[in-house]
Design a protein around this motif. Structure first.
Motif, PDB file in Angstrom:
ATOM      1  N   LYS A  72     -58.353   2.054   9.240  1.00  0.00           N
ATOM      2  CA  LYS A  72     -58.696   2.882   8.085  1.00  0.00           C
ATOM      3  C   LYS A  72     -58.099   2.228   6.849  1.00  0.00           C
ATOM      4  O   LYS A  72     -56.941   1.847   6.838  1.00  0.00           O
ATOM      5  N   MET A  73     -58.916   2.085   5.826  1.00  0.00           N
ATOM      6  CA  MET A  73     -58.466   1.461   4.588  1.00  0.00           C
ATOM      7  C   MET A  73     -57.386   2.327   3.948  1.00  0.00           C
ATOM      8  O   MET A  73     -57.566   3.537   3.803  1.00  0.00           O
ATOM      9  N   PRO A  74     -56.227   1.725   3.561  1.00  0.00           N
ATOM     10  CA  PRO A  74     -55.181   2.529   2.934  1.00  0.00           C
ATOM     11  C   PRO A  74     -55.622   3.044   1.569  1.00  0.00           C
ATOM     12  O   PRO A  74     -56.214   2.317   0.785  1.00  0.00           O
ATOM     13  N   ARG A  75     -55.348   4.321   1.294  1.00  0.00           N
ATOM     14  CA  ARG A  75     -55.813   4.947   0.059  1.00  0.00           C
ATOM     15  C   ARG A  75     -54.701   5.064  -0.988  1.00  0.00           C
ATOM     16  O   ARG A  75     -54.947   4.890  -2.160  1.00  0.00           O
ATOM     17  N   THR A  76     -53.491   5.352  -0.569  1.00  0.00           N
ATOM     18  CA  THR A  76     -52.411   5.562  -1.530  1.00  0.00           C
ATOM     19  C   THR A  76     -51.523   4.332  -1.605  1.00  0.00           C
ATOM     20  O   THR A  76     -51.594   3.433  -0.769  1.00  0.00           O
ATOM     21  N   GLU A  79     -49.350   4.105   1.507  1.00  0.00           N
ATOM     22  CA  GLU A  79     -50.072   3.575   2.665  1.00  0.00           C
ATOM     23  C   GLU A  79     -50.294   2.068   2.526  1.00  0.00           C
ATOM     24  O   GLU A  79     -50.191   1.330   3.499  1.00  0.00           O
ATOM     25  N   ARG A  80     -50.579   1.616   1.308  1.00  0.00           N
ATOM     26  CA  ARG A  80     -50.780   0.184   1.089  1.00  0.00           C
ATOM     27  C   ARG A  80     -49.495  -0.583   1.346  1.00  0.00           C
ATOM     28  O   ARG A  80     -49.511  -1.667   1.931  1.00  0.00           O
ATOM     29  N   GLU A  83     -48.974  -0.812   5.008  1.00  0.00           N
ATOM     30  CA  GLU A  83     -49.918  -1.779   5.573  1.00  0.00           C
ATOM     31  C   GLU A  83     -49.439  -3.207   5.302  1.00  0.00           C
ATOM     32  O   GLU A  83     -49.489  -4.075   6.177  1.00  0.00           O
TER      33      GLU A  83
END
Length: 122
Positions: A72-76, A79-80, A83
């Motif tokens: 799932k692509m990190p949104r915040t 989260e980035r 990652e």
């Protein structure tokens, strides 16, 4: 702001629906007209079928294929950051395993070179 909808029939017989958007450009003091593709017009049902703006029909269950199944692509930002840390840890582990394999490889090459030196030339 909704513009009016225009239907354009192509030579192939396909009818496309476009939305005409008009805005005022205060710098150049003239009207700017833009067209946005909405999709294909189906004359049987009278509905507009959405396309992916390359004139291909979208299926109802259309979902782009992910590179990894559960990714799932990190949104915040948090989260980035997590990652990035995960990828850096993975990179560090790969470098460590590469170094260990390189060490084994050089040891094997050294043994082969020693074996060739010890054999008499025929």
């Amino acid at each position: 702001m909704a513009g009016n909808i225009t239907y354009v029939k192509q030579k192939s017989g396909v009818i496309y629906a476009y939305e005409n958007l008009g805005t005022w450009d205060p710098v150049n003091k003239k009207k700017i007209c833009r067209r946005k593709l909405l999709g294909r017009f189906n004359p049987e049902t009278g509905e507009i079928e959405p396309t992916d703006n390359r004139n291909k029909r979208l299926k109802k269950e259309y979902v782009p294929e992910p590179y990894e199944k559960d990714y799932k692509m990190p949104r915040t930002v948090k989260e980035r950051g997590e990652e990035i840390l995960r990828l850096l840890k993975e990179l560090y582990e790969l470098k460590a395993s590469y170094a260990a394999l390189d060490k084994k490889y050089r040891a094997i090459l050294g043994k082969m070179a020693d074996a060739e030196k010890s054999q008499p030339n025929e």
